[in-house]
Design a protein around this motif. Structure first.
Motif, short mmCIF file in Angstrom:
data_model
loop_
_atom_site.label_atom_id
_atom_site.label_comp_id
_atom_site.label_asym_id
_atom_site.label_seq_id
_atom_site.Cartn_x
_atom_site.Cartn_y
_atom_site.Cartn_z
N VAL A 18 40.68 -2.49 1.72
CA VAL A 18 40.57 -3.65 0.82
C VAL A 18 40.01 -4.86 1.59
O VAL A 18 39.15 -5.58 1.07
CB VAL A 18 41.94 -3.98 0.19
CG1 VAL A 18 41.92 -5.29 -0.54
CG2 VAL A 18 42.36 -2.86 -0.75
N ALA A 19 40.46 -5.05 2.81
CA ALA A 19 39.96 -6.17 3.62
C ALA A 19 38.47 -6.03 3.90
O ALA A 19 37.73 -7.02 3.90
CB ALA A 19 40.74 -6.27 4.93
N TYR A 20 38.01 -4.81 4.14
CA TYR A 20 36.58 -4.59 4.38
C TYR A 20 35.75 -5.03 3.18
O TYR A 20 34.75 -5.72 3.33
CB TYR A 20 36.31 -3.12 4.70
CG TYR A 20 34.84 -2.81 4.83
CD1 TYR A 20 34.15 -3.17 5.97
CD2 TYR A 20 34.14 -2.17 3.81
CE1 TYR A 20 32.79 -2.91 6.10
CE2 TYR A 20 32.79 -1.91 3.93
CZ TYR A 20 32.13 -2.27 5.08
OH TYR A 20 30.79 -2.02 5.19
N PHE A 21 36.17 -4.65 1.98
CA PHE A 21 35.40 -5.01 0.80
C PHE A 21 35.53 -6.50 0.47
O PHE A 21 34.60 -7.10 -0.07
CB PHE A 21 35.78 -4.14 -0.39
CG PHE A 21 35.20 -2.76 -0.28
CD1 PHE A 21 33.85 -2.55 -0.44
CD2 PHE A 21 36.00 -1.68 0.01
CE1 PHE A 21 33.30 -1.29 -0.33
CE2 PHE A 21 35.46 -0.41 0.14
CZ PHE A 21 34.11 -0.22 -0.03
N ILE A 22 36.64 -7.11 0.82
CA ILE A 22 36.77 -8.57 0.65
C ILE A 22 35.83 -9.29 1.61
O ILE A 22 35.16 -10.26 1.23
CB ILE A 22 38.24 -9.01 0.85
CG1 ILE A 22 39.08 -8.55 -0.33
CG2 ILE A 22 38.33 -10.52 1.02
CD1 ILE A 22 40.56 -8.78 -0.15
N ALA A 81 43.56 0.17 -5.88
CA ALA A 81 43.10 0.56 -7.21
C ALA A 81 42.25 -0.54 -7.84
O ALA A 81 41.18 -0.27 -8.42
CB ALA A 81 44.29 0.89 -8.10
N ILE A 82 42.68 -1.79 -7.72
CA ILE A 82 41.91 -2.91 -8.25
C ILE A 82 40.58 -3.03 -7.53
O ILE A 82 39.53 -3.24 -8.15
CB ILE A 82 42.73 -4.21 -8.15
CG1 ILE A 82 43.92 -4.16 -9.10
CG2 ILE A 82 41.86 -5.43 -8.43
CD1 ILE A 82 44.93 -5.26 -8.88
N CYS A 83 40.60 -2.86 -6.21
CA CYS A 83 39.37 -2.92 -5.42
C CYS A 83 38.42 -1.79 -5.80
O CYS A 83 37.21 -2.00 -5.88
CB CYS A 83 39.71 -2.85 -3.94
SG CYS A 83 38.32 -3.02 -2.84
N THR A 84 38.95 -0.61 -6.06
CA THR A 84 38.12 0.52 -6.48
C THR A 84 37.48 0.26 -7.83
O THR A 84 36.29 0.54 -8.02
CB THR A 84 38.97 1.80 -6.53
OG1 THR A 84 39.57 2.02 -5.25
CG2 THR A 84 38.11 3.01 -6.90
#
Length: 92
Positions: A18-22, A81-84
């Protein structure tokens, strides 16, 4: 689950994904465009996309198997799940 793959590791891996995509999102928003950052983005994005789906499935399996999962694990699975949803929703 396996003794090498436990709830604590799953939580850490979920938060790293999640941190990577943020970080990718903020790099795009602030228009940071360095060659070295671009190389790492190109190398890591597809493996992180695949890992995102795999660890979401593993997290859901762990969540349904455990009788009392840790709150931090629940938060990490929900945030993954939210990030996906956001990540794959951006493709369409």
């Amino acid at each position: 689950m396996n003794s090498t793959f436990n709830e604590k590791r799953l939580t850490m891996i979920n938060f790293i994904i999640v941190a990577y995509f943020i970080v990718l999102y903020f790099l795009k928003i602030f228009k940071v465009d360095f060659v070295l950052i671009g190389v790492f983005v190109e190398l890591l994005t597809i493996p992180f996309l695949i890992a995102q789906v795999i660890f979401l499935v593993l997290g859901i399996k762990l969540f349904t198997k455990e009788e009392k999962p840790n709150y931090l694990t629940i938060i990490s699975i929900a945030s993954l799940a939210i990030c996906t949803i956001i990540t794959f929703g951006s493709f369409f």
